[in-house]
Scaffold this motif. Structure first.
Motif, short mmCIF file in Angstrom:
data_model
loop_
_atom_site.label_atom_id
_atom_site.label_comp_id
_atom_site.label_asym_id
_atom_site.label_seq_id
_atom_site.Cartn_x
_atom_site.Cartn_y
_atom_site.Cartn_z
N VAL A 70 0.85 -1.20 0.00
CA VAL A 70 0.00 0.00 0.00
C VAL A 70 0.88 1.25 0.00
CG1 VAL A 70 -1.68 1.32 1.35
CG2 VAL A 70 -1.99 -1.13 1.04
N ALA A 71 1.95 1.23 0.78
CA ALA A 71 2.88 2.37 0.79
C ALA A 71 3.50 2.59 -0.58
CB ALA A 71 3.96 2.15 1.84
N GLN A 72 3.85 1.53 -1.26
CA GLN A 72 4.41 1.66 -2.61
C GLN A 72 3.39 2.27 -3.57
OE1 GLN A 72 5.75 -2.24 -3.65
NE2 GLN A 72 7.68 -2.03 -2.53
N ARG A 73 2.14 1.85 -3.46
CA ARG A 73 1.10 2.43 -4.33
C ARG A 73 0.91 3.91 -4.03
NH1 ARG A 73 -3.88 -1.00 -5.80
NH2 ARG A 73 -4.02 0.74 -7.24
N ILE A 76 3.63 2.23 8.79
CA ILE A 76 4.75 2.85 8.07
C ILE A 76 4.28 4.20 7.59
CG2 ILE A 76 4.18 1.81 5.84
CD1 ILE A 76 7.21 1.49 5.37
N ASN A 77 5.21 5.18 7.54
CA ASN A 77 4.83 6.51 7.05
C ASN A 77 5.62 6.86 5.80
OD1 ASN A 77 7.36 7.33 7.92
ND2 ASN A 77 6.61 8.44 9.69
N GLN A 78 5.44 8.09 5.31
CA GLN A 78 6.06 8.51 4.06
C GLN A 78 7.58 8.56 4.15
OE1 GLN A 78 4.56 10.59 6.12
NE2 GLN A 78 6.03 12.21 6.46
N LEU A 79 8.13 8.63 5.33
CA LEU A 79 9.59 8.64 5.51
C LEU A 79 10.16 7.23 5.59
CD1 LEU A 79 9.86 11.51 8.15
CD2 LEU A 79 10.29 11.64 5.68
N GLY A 80 9.31 6.23 5.61
CA GLY A 80 9.75 4.85 5.72
C GLY A 80 9.95 4.39 7.15
N VAL A 81 9.49 5.18 8.11
CA VAL A 81 9.62 4.82 9.51
C VAL A 81 8.57 3.77 9.84
CG1 VAL A 81 9.52 5.65 11.89
CG2 VAL A 81 10.50 7.10 10.10
N ALA A 140 -1.70 15.87 2.01
CA ALA A 140 -1.05 16.25 0.76
C ALA A 140 0.40 15.78 0.70
CB ALA A 140 -1.13 17.76 0.56
N ARG A 141 1.12 15.90 1.80
CA ARG A 141 2.55 15.58 1.80
C ARG A 141 2.93 14.43 2.74
NH1 ARG A 141 4.94 18.10 -2.42
NH2 ARG A 141 4.17 20.21 -2.61
N THR A 142 1.98 13.90 3.46
CA THR A 142 2.28 12.83 4.42
C THR A 142 1.23 11.72 4.32
OG1 THR A 142 0.98 13.83 6.18
CG2 THR A 142 3.33 14.43 6.07
N TYR A 143 1.64 10.55 4.79
CA TYR A 143 0.69 9.44 4.92
C TYR A 143 1.19 8.50 6.01
CZ TYR A 143 3.87 6.31 2.38
OH TYR A 143 4.95 5.56 2.00
N THR A 144 0.27 7.76 6.54
CA THR A 144 0.57 6.66 7.45
C THR A 144 -0.33 5.50 7.05
OG1 THR A 144 1.09 8.18 9.25
CG2 THR A 144 0.67 5.89 9.84
N VAL A 145 0.28 4.35 6.82
CA VAL A 145 -0.46 3.14 6.52
C VAL A 145 -0.32 2.23 7.73
CG1 VAL A 145 -0.68 1.17 4.97
CG2 VAL A 145 0.08 3.36 4.07
N SER A 146 -1.43 1.69 8.20
CA SER A 146 -1.37 0.82 9.38
C SER A 146 -2.21 -0.43 9.15
CB SER A 146 -1.85 1.55 10.62
OG SER A 146 -3.18 1.96 10.47
#
Length: 134
Positions: free
Chosen positions: A54-57, A120-125, A97-103
């Motif tokens: 999902v983060a890759q998409r 995981i968030n947009q920074l890969g954390v 717009a500039r951030t996301y968190t997938v859980s």
């Protein structure tokens, strides 16, 4: 005439049978938790793979639109995930717009997992970052 004491009896006594049953019960009580832990780890790996997919998409959406806000809903994003991941984890996104968190929150039989919610968030954390959850 045969004496009753000299006759050989064949078979197992009740005591011998109960000892075998007790040994099998002890072995099962050791093996079953180990097996359940292995199954939880396999399901967790499927959940983590779904979160990463999902983060890759979302990153592909950002590449084309320069914003995560244009991303489709979570059902569309997680459509390519393994069915086990979706059966044992509830997927969720928090997109700006500039951030996301997938859980992925564990549910059902997976709810006893020690790692809890994978995210995981947009920074890969990645969270949780300890304990070999990822």
């Amino acid at each position: 005439m045969k004496n009753a004491r000299n006759a050989r009896q064949s078979g197992f006594s009740l005591i011998e049978l109960m000892v075998v049953v007790a040994i099998l019960a002890i072995l099962a009580s050791i093996a079953l938790p180990s097996y359940n832990n292995h199954v939880r780890k396999a399901r967790r790996a499927a959940g983590a793979a779904c979160v990463a997919a999902v983060a890759q998409r979302l990153e592909r959406v950002y590449t084309t639109d320069l914003s995560y806000a244009a991303a489709p809903n979570i059902a569309t994003l997680s459509a390519s995930c393994d069915s086990d991941a979706l059966r044992y984890y509830t997927m969720n996104t928090n997109v700006a717009a500039r951030t996301y968190t997938v859980s992925a929150a564990p549910k059902g039989a997976q709810s006893g997992d020690s790692c809890g919610t994978l995210s995981i968030n947009q920074l890969g954390v990645k969270s949780p970052s300890t304990g070999g959850c990822w």
